[in-house]
Motif scaffolding. Structure first.
Motif, PDB file in Angstrom:
ATOM      1  N   MET A 146     -19.938  62.340 -40.839  1.00 28.15           N
ATOM      2  CA  MET A 146     -19.084  61.364 -40.153  1.00 28.15           C
ATOM      3  C   MET A 146     -18.396  60.495 -41.201  1.00 28.15           C
ATOM      4  SD  MET A 146     -19.974  58.924 -36.915  1.00 28.15           S
ATOM      5  CE  MET A 146     -21.353  58.106 -37.709  1.00 28.15           C
ATOM      6  N   THR A 147     -17.095  60.678 -41.346  1.00 32.80           N
ATOM      7  CA  THR A 147     -16.348  59.933 -42.362  1.00 32.80           C
ATOM      8  C   THR A 147     -15.020  59.441 -41.785  1.00 32.80           C
ATOM      9  OG1 THR A 147     -15.270  61.942 -43.186  1.00 32.80           O
ATOM     10  CG2 THR A 147     -17.308  61.273 -44.270  1.00 32.80           C
ATOM     11  N   THR A 148     -14.523  58.367 -42.378  1.00 35.46           N
ATOM     12  CA  THR A 148     -13.203  57.843 -42.063  1.00 35.46           C
ATOM     13  C   THR A 148     -12.395  57.829 -43.352  1.00 35.46           C
ATOM     14  OG1 THR A 148     -13.992  56.473 -40.226  1.00 35.46           O
ATOM     15  CG2 THR A 148     -11.908  55.834 -41.259  1.00 35.46           C
ATOM     16  N   LEU A 149     -11.161  58.308 -43.287  1.00 35.03           N
ATOM     17  CA  LEU A 149     -10.305  58.428 -44.461  1.00 35.03           C
ATOM     18  C   LEU A 149      -9.113  57.481 -44.354  1.00 35.03           C
ATOM     19  CD1 LEU A 149     -10.160  62.331 -44.715  1.00 35.03           C
ATOM     20  CD2 LEU A 149     -11.856  60.778 -45.710  1.00 35.03           C
ATOM     21  N   PHE A 150      -8.673  56.986 -45.531  1.00 33.96           N
ATOM     22  CA  PHE A 150      -7.525  56.095 -45.612  1.00 33.96           C
ATOM     23  C   PHE A 150      -6.574  56.603 -46.686  1.00 33.96           C
ATOM     24  CE2 PHE A 150     -10.977  53.595 -43.957  1.00 33.96           C
ATOM     25  CZ  PHE A 150     -10.396  52.756 -43.013  1.00 33.96           C
ATOM     26  N   ILE A 151      -5.286  56.627 -46.346  1.00 35.96           N
ATOM     27  CA  ILE A 151      -4.253  56.959 -47.323  1.00 35.96           C
ATOM     28  C   ILE A 151      -3.062  56.042 -47.107  1.00 35.96           C
ATOM     29  CG2 ILE A 151      -4.926  59.384 -47.565  1.00 35.96           C
ATOM     30  CD1 ILE A 151      -2.677  60.130 -45.645  1.00 35.96           C
ATOM     31  N   SER A 152      -2.197  55.953 -48.101  1.00 37.25           N
ATOM     32  CA  SER A 152      -0.953  55.187 -47.960  1.00 37.25           C
ATOM     33  C   SER A 152       0.006  55.592 -49.070  1.00 37.25           C
ATOM     34  CB  SER A 152      -1.213  53.678 -48.016  1.00 37.25           C
ATOM     35  OG  SER A 152      -1.536  53.265 -49.335  1.00 37.25           O
ATOM     36  N   ASP A 153       1.245  55.147 -48.919  1.00 36.08           N
ATOM     37  CA  ASP A 153       2.241  55.250 -49.991  1.00 36.08           C
ATOM     38  C   ASP A 153       2.478  56.685 -50.467  1.00 36.08           C
ATOM     39  OD1 ASP A 153       2.789  52.248 -50.648  1.00 36.08           O
ATOM     40  OD2 ASP A 153       0.608  52.425 -50.527  1.00 36.08           O
ATOM     41  N   LEU A 154       2.629  57.593 -49.501  1.00 35.58           N
ATOM     42  CA  LEU A 154       2.991  58.960 -49.848  1.00 35.58           C
ATOM     43  C   LEU A 154       4.499  59.049 -50.138  1.00 35.58           C
ATOM     44  CD1 LEU A 154       0.271  59.220 -48.172  1.00 35.58           C
ATOM     45  CD2 LEU A 154       1.016  61.560 -47.720  1.00 35.58           C
ATOM     46  N   HIS A 155       5.282  58.229 -49.458  1.00 37.00           N
ATOM     47  CA  HIS A 155       6.743  58.217 -49.634  1.00 37.00           C
ATOM     48  C   HIS A 155       7.326  59.620 -49.453  1.00 37.00           C
ATOM     49  CE1 HIS A 155       6.939  54.021 -51.114  1.00 37.00           C
ATOM     50  NE2 HIS A 155       5.759  54.294 -51.656  1.00 37.00           N
ATOM     51  N   LEU A 156       6.952  60.278 -48.369  1.00 33.87           N
ATOM     52  CA  LEU A 156       7.422  61.632 -48.115  1.00 33.87           C
ATOM     53  C   LEU A 156       8.943  61.671 -48.014  1.00 33.87           C
ATOM     54  CD1 LEU A 156       4.847  62.763 -45.398  1.00 33.87           C
ATOM     55  CD2 LEU A 156       4.868  63.409 -47.814  1.00 33.87           C
ATOM     56  N   GLU A 157       9.552  62.623 -48.708  1.00 38.07           N
ATOM     57  CA  GLU A 157      11.002  62.798 -48.676  1.00 38.07           C
ATOM     58  C   GLU A 157      11.337  64.215 -49.125  1.00 38.07           C
ATOM     59  OE1 GLU A 157      13.271  60.642 -51.575  1.00 38.07           O
ATOM     60  OE2 GLU A 157      11.560  60.436 -52.934  1.00 38.07           O
ATOM     61  N   GLU A 158      12.543  64.650 -48.784  1.00 40.69           N
ATOM     62  CA  GLU A 158      12.956  66.012 -49.105  1.00 40.69           C
ATOM     63  C   GLU A 158      12.989  66.281 -50.604  1.00 40.69           C
ATOM     64  OE1 GLU A 158      14.194  64.179 -46.781  1.00 40.69           O
ATOM     65  OE2 GLU A 158      14.156  65.385 -44.938  1.00 40.69           O
ATOM     66  N   ASP A 159      13.253  65.254 -51.401  1.00 38.56           N
ATOM     67  CA  ASP A 159      13.356  65.437 -52.853  1.00 38.56           C
ATOM     68  C   ASP A 159      12.006  65.617 -53.537  1.00 38.56           C
ATOM     69  OD1 ASP A 159      16.090  65.228 -52.648  1.00 38.56           O
ATOM     70  OD2 ASP A 159      16.181  63.134 -53.282  1.00 38.56           O
ATOM     71  N   ARG A 160      10.905  65.413 -52.792  1.00 40.71           N
ATOM     72  CA  ARG A 160       9.575  65.593 -53.378  1.00 40.71           C
ATOM     73  C   ARG A 160       8.748  66.565 -52.539  1.00 40.71           C
ATOM     74  NH1 ARG A 160       7.425  62.033 -57.121  1.00 40.71           N
ATOM     75  NH2 ARG A 160       5.786  63.629 -57.152  1.00 40.71           N
TER      76      ARG A 160
ATOM     77  N   PHE B 173       6.484  57.638 -45.067  1.00 38.95           N
ATOM     78  CA  PHE B 173       7.765  58.232 -45.413  1.00 38.95           C
ATOM     79  C   PHE B 173       8.538  57.294 -46.330  1.00 38.95           C
ATOM     80  CE2 PHE B 173       6.694  60.443 -41.503  1.00 38.95           C
ATOM     81  CZ  PHE B 173       7.101  61.746 -41.762  1.00 38.95           C
ATOM     82  N   GLU B 174       9.373  57.855 -47.166  1.00 34.44           N
ATOM     83  CA  GLU B 174      10.217  57.063 -48.054  1.00 34.44           C
ATOM     84  C   GLU B 174      11.219  56.241 -47.262  1.00 34.44           C
ATOM     85  OE1 GLU B 174      12.157  55.604 -51.548  1.00 34.44           O
ATOM     86  OE2 GLU B 174      10.132  56.255 -51.010  1.00 34.44           O
ATOM     87  N   ALA B 175      11.651  56.772 -46.135  1.00 34.01           N
ATOM     88  CA  ALA B 175      12.568  56.036 -45.268  1.00 34.01           C
ATOM     89  C   ALA B 175      12.413  56.560 -43.844  1.00 34.01           C
ATOM     90  CB  ALA B 175      14.015  56.189 -45.731  1.00 34.01           C
TER      91      ALA B 175
END
Length: 247
Positions: free
Chosen positions: A1-15, A43-45
């Motif tokens: 039983m775990t909880t995960l945290f992420i942030s600041d991926l800034h997903l965009e087509e250029d990456r 997302f980046e935007a």
């Protein structure tokens, strides 16, 4: 039983490398997790839920698959994607959280934030943030044609990048006094946030007790995630972005 945290991926087509790493994360580390929290700048935007690019559709499909498997999915706005709305969250099976929000993590009340509101020394940014988070401004912006919004988003990113290059790094980090103030206002001893791209676990004093501030990492050169479980201390994890094996 775990909880995960992420942030600041800034997903965009250029990456596309970041997108591939995120999809691998969902198929690997996130499998079987009780909950996954995405604390902003996913997302980046984001210029509105009515924009459906191939990238957005691919990510939405992968997130929906995870939530359909039983993982609770929670999303918080960042300073890049604050226009993500209820329509998108319904599509992926996620709950949109207010910033800030207090959650119960296996018996420990924990304050979740994106983190940009803690950077009070950056007065110019805080004024900009107040404008962008104004409901009236957002409603008017979302009523504009899609192409017009895309142009405005590109212009705002260019302006932001130019301004940040001339700022001292300390100004763009959190204000320690603001951190303590916010934690005491919410009566918590643990804070988890992103935004600053300075992953670390900090000890401090709040409410006259030892407290903890955990900063999530950005997905530029590494994949970063925080694991919280009932029987272990929270752990920041990373592996190189171009290598799906843990280091």
């Amino acid at each position: 039983m775990t909880t995960l945290f992420i942030s600041d991926l800034h997903l965009e087509e250029d990456r596309p490398d970041i997108t591939e790493a995120f999809l691998a994360f969902l198929a690997g580390e996130a499998q079987g997790a009780e909950r996954l929290y995405i604390l902003g700048d996913f997302f980046e935007a984001w210029i509105g839920d009515d924009e459906r690019t191939p990238l957005q559709e691919q990510v939405a499909s992968a997130l929906r698959a995870l939530s359909d498997q039983g993982t609770g999915l929670y999303l918080m706005h960042g300073n890049r994607d604050f226009l993500i709305g209820d329509d998108y969250c319904q599509r992926i099976g996620a709950t949109l959280l207010d910033d800030p929000t207090v959650v119960d993590l296996y018996g420990t009340p924990t304050l979740l934030m994106h983190g940009d509101s803690l950077c009070t020394a950056d007065v110019e940014y805080q004024k900009f943030r107040a404008t962008m988070r104004n409901r009236q401004w957002q409603t008017m912006f979302l009523q504009r044609p899609l192409a017009d919004r895309q142009t405005t988003a590109r212009q705002l990113r260019e302006i932001s990048m130019a301004k940040n290059q001339g700022k001292e790094q300390s100004i763009m980090d959190v204000t320690p006094e603001e951190v303590v103030k916010v934690m005491e206002e919410h009566g918590v001893q643990r804070l988890i946030h992103g935004h600053t791209h300075r992953p670390a676990v900090h000890e401090l004093v709040a409410n006259d007790q030892l407290a903890q501030r955990i900063v999530l990492g950005d997905w530029d050169r590494h994949v970063w995630w925080l694991t919280v479980s009932p029987d272990q201390e929270p752990a920041l994890n990373k592996h190189p972005l171009n290598n799906q094996g843990q280091c």
